[in-house]
Design an enzyme around this catalytic site. Sequence first.
Site, PDB file in Angstrom:
ATOM      1  N   HIS A   1      61.199  88.673  18.878  1.00 24.95           N
ATOM      2  CA  HIS A   1      61.500  90.254  18.283  1.00 24.95           C
ATOM      3  C   HIS A   1      61.084  91.348  18.185  1.00 24.95           C
ATOM      4  O   HIS A   1      61.201  92.120  18.635  1.00 24.95           O
ATOM      5  CB  HIS A   1      61.441  89.950  16.526  1.00 24.95           C
ATOM      6  CG  HIS A   1      62.965  90.915  16.088  1.00 24.95           C
ATOM      7  ND1 HIS A   1      64.073  90.563  16.480  1.00 24.95           N
ATOM      8  CD2 HIS A   1      62.683  92.035  15.576  1.00 24.95           C
ATOM      9  CE1 HIS A   1      64.748  91.604  15.777  1.00 24.95           C
ATOM     10  NE2 HIS A   1      63.607  92.385  15.229  1.00 24.95           N
ATOM     11  N   GLU A   2      59.600  91.477  17.581  1.00 26.40           N
ATOM     12  CA  GLU A   2      58.668  92.954  18.098  1.00 26.40           C
ATOM     13  C   GLU A   2      58.790  93.361  19.038  1.00 26.40           C
ATOM     14  O   GLU A   2      58.158  94.297  19.761  1.00 26.40           O
ATOM     15  CB  GLU A   2      57.360  92.736  17.066  1.00 26.40           C
ATOM     16  CG  GLU A   2      58.108  92.536  15.351  1.00 26.40           C
ATOM     17  CD  GLU A   2      58.956  93.675  14.827  1.00 26.40           C
ATOM     18  OE1 GLU A   2      59.245  94.792  15.773  1.00 26.40           O
ATOM     19  OE2 GLU A   2      59.425  92.861  13.815  1.00 26.40           O
TER      20      GLU A   2
ATOM     21  N   HIS B   1      61.949  95.245  20.243  1.00 25.61           N
ATOM     22  CA  HIS B   1      61.710  96.796  20.122  1.00 25.61           C
ATOM     23  C   HIS B   1      60.358  97.182  21.194  1.00 25.61           C
ATOM     24  O   HIS B   1      60.770  98.515  21.352  1.00 25.61           O
ATOM     25  CB  HIS B   1      61.147  96.752  18.674  1.00 25.61           C
ATOM     26  CG  HIS B   1      62.802  96.025  18.073  1.00 25.61           C
ATOM     27  ND1 HIS B   1      63.707  96.560  18.136  1.00 25.61           N
ATOM     28  CD2 HIS B   1      62.250  94.685  16.800  1.00 25.61           C
ATOM     29  CE1 HIS B   1      64.887  95.733  17.317  1.00 25.61           C
ATOM     30  NE2 HIS B   1      63.620  95.311  16.310  1.00 25.61           N
TER      31      HIS B   1
END
Length: 336
Positions: free
Chosen positions: A18-19, A22
């Site tokens: 997920h990170e 980003h």
Amino acid sequence: MLTAVTAILVFFLVVIFHEFGHFIVAKLVDIKVHEFSIGMGPRLAKIKKGETEYSIRILPIGGYVRMEGEDEASNDLRSFNNRPILSRAAVLFAGAFMNFVLAIIVFSIIAYVIGVPTTTINKVTPNFPAEISGLKSGDKIIQINDKPITKWEEIVSEINRGKNKELEITVLRENEKKKFIVKPVLDKQSNRLMIGIVPKSKKSVLYSIKIGIERTIFVIGMMFKFFQMLFQGNVSTKDVVGPVGIIYMVGEAARVGILNVLSLIGLISVNLGFFNLLPIPALDGSRLMFLLVEFIRKKPIEPEKEGFIHFIGFVFLMILMIIIAYKDIIRFNVFR
């Protein structure tokens, strides 16, 4: 110990994907990233490379990418709030997107390990219609009634379409066509018709990826259905689990086998990606909503005001997480 180690690995994998979404998109659109953190709370270790600090923190329940100007005003040309709306939207959406990618990967791995069912019979179940009618291991089903058969799903479809009527099954046995009359029976557990055959399987990368994508789309669809039921009042707190409940389920899956753990990773990853896109303050979905408002107003909301709203949302989410965790502890009797 097995539960703890497995749970930490599962959380770390889901959060890292997920990170990383980003992070990598922020780098691609030239936003200054101050920190890439896996975990929350006190820092366990860190390393700085270029302008970005990479850190691991003690609580494996989340992570974050800290960008210049994300929640505060900044005059830096490379700050988040000074980049075009589409660039910022791409950064925000990338986290959930990578969660969906992770789900596709793990579901594809499961499909590949299990294999693709073929139209060739691997074994027949004793005392079921297939064995009674004379079907044998090694028979390749090529036709059911007037329907040519090319894949396993067609066999299942034709058996269930028969509605308990006799089927004329044509097979290839040692390069010779043979026909058998088989009457399906109802399996009470699955409530489906069956004749008692198990297919041979083969490995296929492309088919496995197709299954991975279909499975991910199916789980996303179930998430929409869940929230529809939630708004209709058909969901109770017993249907929701938090980190404690997830750790318990990971432990149970680990005891059964690695495929169950992978399946749970896929489910958790889709849930995280979907939940993060909801328009709840502090989540990516809320930030995307602020970008939409900015696009409509032709000017942004003050970063400090937006940051305060996200802070309130974060506090609310933490309180909600504590309440759910307490219910999980009682429900799963964690300290027994």
